[in-house]
Design an enzyme around this catalytic site. Structure first.
Site, PDB file in Angstrom:
ATOM      1  N   ASP A  11      85.321   0.444  27.230  1.00 49.41           N
ATOM      2  CA  ASP A  11      84.587  -0.665  26.667  1.00 49.41           C
ATOM      3  C   ASP A  11      83.377  -1.542  27.885  1.00 49.41           C
ATOM      4  O   ASP A  11      83.976  -1.440  28.881  1.00 49.41           O
ATOM      5  CB  ASP A  11      85.433  -1.605  26.134  1.00 49.41           C
ATOM      6  CG  ASP A  11      85.246  -2.747  25.321  1.00 49.41           C
ATOM      7  OD1 ASP A  11      84.433  -3.079  24.717  1.00 49.41           O
ATOM      8  OD2 ASP A  11      86.207  -3.779  25.496  1.00 49.41           O
ATOM      9  N   SER A  12      83.201  -2.698  27.226  1.00 53.03           N
ATOM     10  CA  SER A  12      82.500  -3.744  28.881  1.00 53.03           C
ATOM     11  C   SER A  12      83.679  -3.959  29.083  1.00 53.03           C
ATOM     12  O   SER A  12      83.212  -4.577  29.974  1.00 53.03           O
ATOM     13  CB  SER A  12      81.746  -4.459  27.514  1.00 53.03           C
ATOM     14  OG  SER A  12      82.896  -5.228  26.298  1.00 53.03           O
ATOM     15  N   CYS A  74      83.550  -0.053  22.940  1.00 59.37           N
ATOM     16  CA  CYS A  74      82.889  -1.718  22.497  1.00 59.37           C
ATOM     17  C   CYS A  74      81.719  -1.487  21.350  1.00 59.37           C
ATOM     18  O   CYS A  74      80.749  -0.192  20.972  1.00 59.37           O
ATOM     19  CB  CYS A  74      81.654  -1.515  23.723  1.00 59.37           C
ATOM     20  SG  CYS A  74      81.126  -2.787  23.977  1.00 59.37           S
ATOM     21  N   GLU A 143      89.149 -14.634  25.063  1.00 61.53           N
ATOM     22  CA  GLU A 143      89.307 -14.876  26.471  1.00 61.53           C
ATOM     23  C   GLU A 143      90.316 -16.298  27.054  1.00 61.53           C
ATOM     24  O   GLU A 143      90.646 -15.623  28.325  1.00 61.53           O
ATOM     25  CB  GLU A 143      87.971 -13.944  27.619  1.00 61.53           C
ATOM     26  CG  GLU A 143      87.176 -12.846  26.250  1.00 61.53           C
ATOM     27  CD  GLU A 143      87.105 -12.018  27.233  1.00 61.53           C
ATOM     28  OE1 GLU A 143      86.660 -12.111  29.081  1.00 61.53           O
ATOM     29  OE2 GLU A 143      86.840 -10.920  26.803  1.00 61.53           O
ATOM     30  N   CYS A 175      84.218  -5.925  16.521  1.00 62.74           N
ATOM     31  CA  CYS A 175      83.807  -6.545  18.231  1.00 62.74           C
ATOM     32  C   CYS A 175      85.190  -6.275  17.949  1.00 62.74           C
ATOM     33  O   CYS A 175      86.602  -6.168  18.003  1.00 62.74           O
ATOM     34  CB  CYS A 175      83.642  -7.876  18.304  1.00 62.74           C
ATOM     35  SG  CYS A 175      83.498  -7.902  19.898  1.00 62.74           S
ATOM     36  N   HIS A 177      87.041  -7.325  19.911  1.00 58.96           N
ATOM     37  CA  HIS A 177      88.030  -8.674  20.265  1.00 58.96           C
ATOM     38  C   HIS A 177      89.083  -9.702  18.844  1.00 58.96           C
ATOM     39  O   HIS A 177      89.484  -9.729  18.616  1.00 58.96           O
ATOM     40  CB  HIS A 177      87.248 -10.022  21.216  1.00 58.96           C
ATOM     41  CG  HIS A 177      87.557  -9.713  22.228  1.00 58.96           C
ATOM     42  ND1 HIS A 177      86.538  -8.854  22.438  1.00 58.96           N
ATOM     43  CD2 HIS A 177      87.471 -10.004  24.255  1.00 58.96           C
ATOM     44  CE1 HIS A 177      86.752  -8.972  23.879  1.00 58.96           C
ATOM     45  NE2 HIS A 177      87.150  -9.694  24.275  1.00 58.96           N
TER      46      HIS A 177
HETATM   47  N1  DGL Z   1      83.527  -5.697  23.638  1.00 61.54           N
HETATM   48  C1  DGL Z   1      82.515  -6.357  22.606  1.00 61.54           C
HETATM   49  C2  DGL Z   1      82.068  -5.786  21.669  1.00 61.54           C
HETATM   50  O1  DGL Z   1      83.029  -5.303  20.966  1.00 61.54           O
HETATM   51  C3  DGL Z   1      82.652  -7.921  22.775  1.00 61.54           C
HETATM   52  C4  DGL Z   1      82.772  -7.732  24.228  1.00 61.54           C
HETATM   53  C5  DGL Z   1      80.942  -7.806  24.936  1.00 61.54           C
HETATM   54  O2  DGL Z   1      80.162  -8.876  24.566  1.00 61.54           O
HETATM   55  O3  DGL Z   1      80.869  -7.349  26.412  1.00 61.54           O
HETATM   56  O4  DGL Z   1      81.180  -5.730  20.768  1.00 61.54           O
END
Ligand code: DGL
Length: 257
Positions: A11-12, A74, A143, A175, A177
Site C-alpha cells: 500500500d502507499s 491500495c 491519519e 480507499c 482508510h
Molecule cells: N491507500 C490509498 C488508497 O487506498 C489512500 C492513501 C493515499 O492517498 O495514498 O487509495
C-alpha cells in the site's frame, strides 16, 4: 514457488493494513509480508506515471522476498497501476477494485452503485459504477486521528449528501482508510445503503484463487505477518494498530526500495 511462500501485500502507507486485516481473518494460516510506502504516501494526489513507478518498486521489493502472489491493497495503485503490474509481473496479482465491483453488482438490487475514493482513484474511472465522489479530506483527517469529530462529520455530509438524491443502494468504500470511519459514512447515507469494503471482497477472491490452484498454506499452521515501511516515525506503530485493529505481531522495519 511453493504454497509455503508468503503472500505479499503493499500500500502507499499504513492504510492497507485494513486490507491485511481482512486477509488474515480469512487466511490465518498464511504468512504475510506487508510493505507500506510511507515515504511515498499519499498516492491519491499523484499522477499515474508516479504511482506506477512507485507501485513497481513496491511489487519488486515483495518479489525479492519470494512471495507467491501480490495483493495491491491500495485503491489508487490498483486504479492507476493494476493493469501494468498484472501484465509485467510473474506472480498472480490481485487488486482491490475488481472484487469490490463484483461484490457490489452481486448485492445491488437497483444497479445504482456509488463509489468514494481519493482523487486519483475517482478521476481514473477505474470503478465503473453509476456515481462517484472523491473525498480528498478523509485521508488526512483519519491519519491525524480526527475520527469522531464534528469537523469530520461536516465534511462527510458535504461529500455524501449528493448520493441521497441519486438514490444509490450500494456504496463502495474505495480507499484503504474508509473502513475506519464506516459508522460516519453510514450515518450520512440512507440507512438502507449497503457498504462494500474492498479489502473484504479482495480477501475472498485471493482465498478462492489460492484454494482452486492448491496454493493455500497448510491449515494446521499459524501464519505470521512481517511489516516493512519506507519511512518510519514513532507514531506509526499506534497508527498501524488502529488500521490493523489488533496489536502488531512484529516490529515495523524500515527499508529502502
Ligand atoms: N491507500 C490509498 C488508497 O487506498 C489512500 C492513501 C493515499 O492517498 O495514498 O487509495
Amino acid at each position: 514457488m511453493t504454497k509455503e511462500n508468503p503472500i505479499g501485500v503493499f500500500d502507499s502507507g499504513l492504510g492497507g493494513l485494513t486490507v491485511l486485516k481482512q486477509l488474515i481473518k480469512l487466511m490465518p494460516h498464511e504468512d504475510f509480508i506487508y510493505l507500506g510506502d510511507t515515504a511515498g504516501v499519499p498516492y491519491g494526489t499523484r499522477s499515474k506515471e508516479t504511482v506506477t513507478k512507485f507501485a513497481f518498486e513496491d511489487a519488486n521489493f515483495l518479489l525479492d522476498k519470494k512471495v507467491k502472489c501480490i495483493v495491491i491493497a491500495c485503491n489508487t495503485a490498483s486504479a492507476l497501476a493494476g493493469n501494468a503490474l498484472k501484465k509485467k509481473l510473474g506472480v498472480p496479482i490481485f487488486d482491490v477494485i475488481t472484487p469490490a465491483i463484483d461484490e457490489a453488482r452481486k448485492i445491488s438490487k437497483t444497479g445504482k452503485i456509488g463509489v468514494i475514493g481519493t482523487r486519483g482513484t475517482i478521476e481514473s474511472g477505474a470503478y465503473k459504477v453509476s456515481y462517484s465522489q472523491s473525498c480528498p479530506l478523509f485521508v488526512p483527517f483519519i491519519e491525524e486521528d480526527e475520527i469522531d469529530t464534528p469537523a469530520l462529520k461536516l465534511i462527510a455530509k458535504k461529500y455524501l449528501d449528493p448520493f441521497k438524491k441519486k438514490k444509490i443502494d450500494t456504496l463502495i468504500m474505495g480507499c484503504t482508510h474508509y473502513p475506519i470511519i464506516q459508522n460516519i459514512i453510514e450515518s450520512e447515507v440512507d440507512y438502507r445503503v449497503k457498504l462494500i469494503d474492498p479489502g473484504k471482497a479482495a480477501a475472498k477472491q485471493v482465498y478462492e484463487y489460492l484454494k482452486v490452484n492448491s496454493m493455500l498454506n497448510s491449515q494446521n499452521l499459524v501464519g505470521k505477518s512481517t511489516y516493512f515501511v519506507t519511512d518510519f516515525t514513532e507514531r506509526f506503530t499506534r497508527m498501524a494498530e488502529i488500521f490493523l485493529g489488533q496489536k502488531l505481531q512484529d516490529k515495523i522495519t524500515k527499508v529502502d526500495l
